[in-house]
Each structure stands twice: as C-alpha cells, then as structure tokens.
Design a protein around this motif. Structure first.
Motif, mmCIF file in Angstrom:
data_model
loop_
_atom_site.group_PDB
_atom_site.id
_atom_site.type_symbol
_atom_site.label_atom_id
_atom_site.label_comp_id
_atom_site.label_asym_id
_atom_site.label_seq_id
_atom_site.Cartn_x
_atom_site.Cartn_y
_atom_site.Cartn_z
ATOM 1 N N GLU A 132 -11.442 9.037 -5.117
ATOM 2 C CA GLU A 132 -10.931 10.109 -4.961
ATOM 3 C C GLU A 132 -11.589 10.187 -3.019
ATOM 4 O OE1 GLU A 132 -13.292 13.060 -6.109
ATOM 5 O OE2 GLU A 132 -12.842 12.853 -8.766
ATOM 6 N N GLY A 133 -10.211 11.505 -2.668
ATOM 7 C CA GLY A 133 -9.794 11.588 -1.771
ATOM 8 C C GLY A 133 -9.464 10.336 -0.207
ATOM 9 N N PRO A 134 -10.399 11.102 0.796
ATOM 10 C CA PRO A 134 -9.921 9.859 1.556
ATOM 11 C C PRO A 134 -10.257 8.235 1.939
ATOM 12 C CG PRO A 134 -11.089 11.271 3.181
ATOM 13 C CD PRO A 134 -10.641 12.105 0.880
ATOM 14 N N ALA A 135 -11.626 8.071 0.715
ATOM 15 C CA ALA A 135 -11.507 6.789 0.270
ATOM 16 C C ALA A 135 -10.955 5.872 -1.094
ATOM 17 C CB ALA A 135 -12.982 7.025 -0.809
ATOM 18 N N GLN A 136 -10.701 6.818 -0.993
ATOM 19 C CA GLN A 136 -8.836 6.230 -1.827
ATOM 20 C C GLN A 136 -7.901 5.892 -1.399
ATOM 21 O OE1 GLN A 136 -6.807 9.068 -5.169
ATOM 22 N NE2 GLN A 136 -7.197 7.288 -6.510
ATOM 23 N N LEU A 137 -6.881 7.086 -0.767
ATOM 24 C CA LEU A 137 -6.294 6.650 0.639
ATOM 25 C C LEU A 137 -6.634 5.227 1.313
ATOM 26 C CD1 LEU A 137 -4.858 10.084 0.512
ATOM 27 C CD2 LEU A 137 -4.485 8.139 -0.263
ATOM 28 N N ALA A 138 -7.714 5.338 1.857
ATOM 29 C CA ALA A 138 -8.161 4.233 2.900
ATOM 30 C C ALA A 138 -8.321 2.700 1.912
ATOM 31 C CB ALA A 138 -9.248 4.532 3.195
ATOM 32 N N THR A 139 -8.590 2.746 1.205
ATOM 33 C CA THR A 139 -8.357 1.637 0.191
ATOM 34 C C THR A 139 -7.578 1.321 -0.410
ATOM 35 O OG1 THR A 139 -10.571 1.914 -0.715
ATOM 36 C CG2 THR A 139 -9.984 0.321 -1.979
ATOM 37 N N LEU A 140 -6.619 1.773 -0.730
ATOM 38 C CA LEU A 140 -4.895 1.678 -1.350
ATOM 39 C C LEU A 140 -3.982 1.167 0.003
ATOM 40 C CD1 LEU A 140 -3.588 4.389 -3.554
ATOM 41 C CD2 LEU A 140 -3.932 2.412 -3.740
ATOM 42 N N GLN A 141 -4.051 1.739 1.165
ATOM 43 C CA GLN A 141 -3.767 1.662 2.490
ATOM 44 C C GLN A 141 -3.975 -0.124 2.842
ATOM 45 O OE1 GLN A 141 -5.246 3.224 6.454
ATOM 46 N NE2 GLN A 141 -2.642 2.972 7.142
ATOM 47 N N LEU A 142 -5.408 -0.741 2.665
ATOM 48 C CA LEU A 142 -5.938 -1.806 3.060
ATOM 49 C C LEU A 142 -5.433 -2.939 2.051
ATOM 50 C CD1 LEU A 142 -9.598 -1.255 3.513
ATOM 51 C CD2 LEU A 142 -7.770 -1.811 5.146
ATOM 52 N N LEU A 143 -5.228 -2.467 0.671
ATOM 53 C CA LEU A 143 -4.412 -3.617 0.003
ATOM 54 C C LEU A 143 -3.056 -3.019 -0.149
ATOM 55 C CD1 LEU A 143 -5.995 -1.886 -3.208
ATOM 56 C CD2 LEU A 143 -6.691 -3.934 -2.823
#
Length: 269
Positions: free
Chosen positions: A137-148
């Motif tokens: 959820e939240g920033p952690a989800q978006l940060a992980t998606l960006q790295l992928l």
C-alpha cells in the motif's frame, strides 16, 4: 582535448546504461521521427521511442475518434475487418487509420496485439514480482512498481508508457460532461477499474498464448492483476519519471568514471 563521442555504440556497456537512465527524465526531448542513420547507431541526444507502429496508431485513432464512444473495448467488432487490418500490419504496410475505420475494430486490434505478443508487455519473469505489489500500500507500493518498471527492456517500457498514457486518457472521459452550449457529452463508461479488468490479462501473462493452462487463472491472481494495472494507470506519470536524486547519483557516477561524456552532454545542452 576531450574525446569525441557521438554514439552510445562508442561507449562501454555500463556507460551506455547510465546515459539511457539520464535521458529517461526528459520525455519532451524524445523525437519519435528521428532517424538513427545508416549505421544504426543510437544517438546520445535523444534516444527515440521504441513503440510498435500498430500500438501507437491504434491509440491515436481512438484518442481522436473514440474517447466518447460508449462501451469502447466492450462492444463487439467485425472479426473480418480486424483480421484484414492485422494482416496489413503483419505484412509491413504503412497502414493509416482514419475516421472510416470502426473504433471498435481498432480497439479489438489493439487488444489482440497485446494478447498475442510472443513475450508479454510485462516479461513473464517479472510476472510474480509485479503481482506481489498488490499486497502493498501507499508509497512502498509505488516505489516498488517504479523499480520494477526500470527493469523492463526499452521497447517494453516505451510501449507500456504509451499504453498507460492512452488508458488514462480514456478513463478521463468515462463520465458524461456538459459541452460549451450546455449539451450533454456522453461518457464512454470505461473507468480505470473497467480498463484494468480488460487489459490486465493481456499485459500481465503467466503463460504464453496457446500453452497448456494459459487461459486458466485463479481468483487471487486475477484480482491482483487488476489492482496492479489500476495503480499503473493512475500513477504512470510519476512511475516513469526518474527522480532528481537518482539522476544526480547517475551524473556523479559518470563524472567519476567518464568525465569526457559529461563534457560532451553539457556541450550539447
């Protein structure tokens, strides 16, 4: 006395990757019509988009003629006309889509292309990693998606970015609105959730089309695919933008290893 560097082909692999990363922050500088030249060398500034012609033209056609078409991607199409368009693209013809083509036929063609790609838009080795972000959820989800997303090959990354931009625009016209004269402009009814439901299985594929059990998907995977694609559509602009901090780190590393390349880039600016 600085060396002359005019092409990524002249540089080491590590430097090439760093330069590609630098250019990700400047999408407005990318010219899709720029020729790579006879030697097929990649110019340092800018790197052209690598988006299949069929994807870009289908998106442009629907953006021009179909944003207010109710039920776009859900209403049936002419299988015969879709097959004809598909064959023309397959034969390498310069196919132009105009107002004479049915929006529903073009929409079906786009879905078929994404579904039948030899390697899905999100490579299958990253399937499980992308789906794992559904539980975040939240920033952690978006940060992980960006790295992928940074792990995607350039052609996959560029094509996915074009598609997400298009789907975001379709969703923006989902609700009805009022025109300048007060008349009602119908919405297409295709919300982000609806689009994610339709396109998710075509973009995130666990098996190749035609393989055994390729069409079988458990409920958990299906729900995760829809949620992940929703997040990609909603936040694509942020996800595809390299942060100033990361760009600074790349520049600092380049300055330590290849200062002449930095000098070359600064002179071009």
């Amino acid at each position: 006395g600085a060396m002359s560097v005019d092409s990524i082909a002249d540089l080491s692999d590590n430097t090439s990757k760093l330069l590609e990363a630098l250019q990700l922050s400047h999408p407005h500088e990318l010219d899709p019509h720029r020729s790579l030249g006879k030697k097929k060398m990649l110019s340092l500034n800018p790197i052209p988009w690598q988006v299949p012609r069929i994807v870009d033209r289908c998106c442009k056609h629907i953006e021009t003629h179909g944003l207010h078409t109710v039920g776009i991607f859900r209403i049936g199409s002419s299988k015969k006309r879709v097959q004809q368009l598909r064959e023309e693209f397959d034969q390498g013809r310069d196919v132009f889509l105009d107002e004479h083509q049915s929006v529903h036929d073009v929409a079906a063609l786009l879905k078929e292309f994404l579904r039948d790609m030899p390697d899905s838009l999100v490579p299958r080795e990253l399937y499980a990693a992308f789906l794992s972000t559904a539980s975040m959820e939240g920033p952690a989800q978006l940060a992980t998606l960006q790295l992928l997303l940074f792990l995607l090959p350039p052609c996959h990354s560029d094509t996915l970015h074009r598609l997400l931009r298009f789907l975001s625009e379709v969703a923006r016209h989902a609700e009805s609105s009022c025109g300048p004269d007060g008349q009602e402009i119908p919405g297409n009814k295709m919300t982000v959730a609806n689009l994610a439901t339709i396109f998710g299985p075509n973009i995130l594929q666990k098996e190749k089309p035609g393989e055994k059990d390729a069409g079988a998907m458990n409920f958990e995977d299906s729900a995760a695919i829809i949620l992940v694609l929703q997040r990609l559509i909603e936040h694509y602009q942020t996800l595809f933008m390299v942060s100033p901090e990361m760009q600074h780190d790349v520049l600092r590393r380049l300055f330590q290893t290849d200062p002449d390349v930095i000098d070359c880039l600064l002179r071009r600016k």
